[in-house]
Design an enzyme around this catalytic site. Sequence first.
Site, PDB file in Angstrom:
ATOM      1  N   LYS A  21    -139.801  10.709  -8.707  1.00 44.07           N
ATOM      2  CA  LYS A  21    -140.350   9.441  -9.196  1.00 44.07           C
ATOM      3  C   LYS A  21    -141.658   9.668  -9.939  1.00 44.07           C
ATOM      4  CE  LYS A  21    -137.643   6.255  -7.075  1.00 44.07           C
ATOM      5  NZ  LYS A  21    -136.613   7.229  -6.659  1.00 44.07           N
ATOM      6  N   SER A  64    -127.196  11.781  -6.523  1.00 43.60           N
ATOM      7  CA  SER A  64    -128.118  10.840  -5.894  1.00 43.60           C
ATOM      8  C   SER A  64    -129.403  10.616  -6.676  1.00 43.60           C
ATOM      9  CB  SER A  64    -128.466  11.337  -4.500  1.00 43.60           C
ATOM     10  OG  SER A  64    -129.004  12.617  -4.605  1.00 43.60           O
TER      11      SER A  64
END
Lengths: 243, 243
Positions: free
Chosen positions: B196, B157
Amino acid sequence: MARKREGLSERHRKIMEYLAVFIDDAGYSPSIREIGDAINVKSTSLVDYYLNQLEEKEYISREGRISRSIRILKPIESSNKKLQEKLKATARTVSAAIDNLVTIPLSGRIVASAPIPVPSSDFGYFDPESGVEIARSLLPAREKINELFALEVQGDSMIDAMVNDGDIIIMRPAQQANNGEMVAVWLSDKDETTLKYFYKEKDRIRLQPANPTMSPIFLENSQELRIMGKVVMVIRQYKNELH
Amino acid sequence: MARKREGLSERHRKIMEYLAVFIDDAGYSPSIREIGDAINVKSTSLVDYYLNQLEEKEYISREGRISRSIRILKPIESSNKKLQEKLKATARTVSAAIDNLVTIPLSGRIVASAPIPVPSSDFGYFDPESGVEIARSLLPAREKINELFALEVQGDSMIDAMVNDGDIIIMRPAQQANNGEMVAVWLSDKDETTLKYFYKEKDRIRLQPANPTMSPIFLENSQELRIMGKVVMVIRQYKNELH
DNA sequence: AATATACACGAACAATTGTTCTGTGTCAAG
DNA sequence: CTTGACACAGAACAATTGTTCGTGTATATT
């Protein structure tokens, strides 16, 4: 708790192990309270009590009233191999323990648009400044470390191999590969270097990207590719400014 | 006393020599006051001042507030031949064997569908079997190594962060981040963990995927995300069976 | 049953030790 | 001459850390 006049109790062992790990790791010895926390002992006096015993048996030594002055005099035996090494390494202050660290020469950059700069086979002394240091424990058990070399990735062209600009890839030279191995190949028709999983099928070769969402490349003619090496490891460092 | 110049002053040298001799001799590092006595400095603050400079120049390292935690990172050159030997011996021992290799606890797995298992208390005893060994040279100069922990990635993922199933990510706990840092965040509205690049813009937060071909996420409400830590390194191992 | 011994906790204490703050003097640049 | 960085002292402070002592509880020995 086991009662043993002879030898060391479980507590003693735990303390010795903790000392070895801590000292090896930090470079200085833990405080009495830190030891207590580690071995689940609530009172500092009890830790002191055990330390005195270990000192008595000459497993450690320490200077009175001086913080963090514990030294390990002799290692205990351990079934755990990695731990055993640490115990020994910490005990004898001199020599060795350096084979825990492997320095791999950083021999250039890898770009999609050019073949891989495989290190000159003559391989003499290389500048340790331009090397990547890896713990041996991170490498496959009997990897031939003196064959390994490292490359820094330049450009975004290998994102389908999940490899980013600036990443360091460590590889071993090879001309052929087994199924399922990650290899660096030079595709002569496309004029590019790429990283792919290698699969030999009945009458063709399949090169599978690491990114599972992307499609493989098929090659009917084995002339079209040249295997440069097998990828052993990829390292990505984020140099966040501290604190 | 000599004015500021490029390299080290006489005082710096004296400190380095004293450290080498003391550590080699005692097995632990001296206190600030002991150093002061040795180099004829009356105030502890001045010793601290010099130690900070040496730390800045990466000749030594130490942990804040922890007594006797000085480590020698690199040796200085000395005209005294005998001393020179000792300096090198100490530096090599301390820095190569003890300081260069750090063990980072592997404290679990990271999945997209669940929050990060941040390690329990800041310093418990951990099984060295479940640790990742990293050369210090691969970590940012002053990273606080005892805060670091490692997670093994489970599932595909996080491919948009260029992170694959089985990769090991090394991170440091953090509740907030600076622009441009790679962070692990928990997105409460989406109920997922993701990696991120963090950017705070005027009235929103931008989370940029590492993969440059993918689009960022924007968050107007800072309640929607919780920063769990900063990513320090990503390691991917290819366990090709050899030969 | 009485006693010694090993194991355990906790609190209080004192020493050690790192940190910080104020002040002083020097020297070079502006 | 003023300013500011640098080199230094000293003291006060706060945190860390080793030591000691009183107390309690099992377990084994006699």
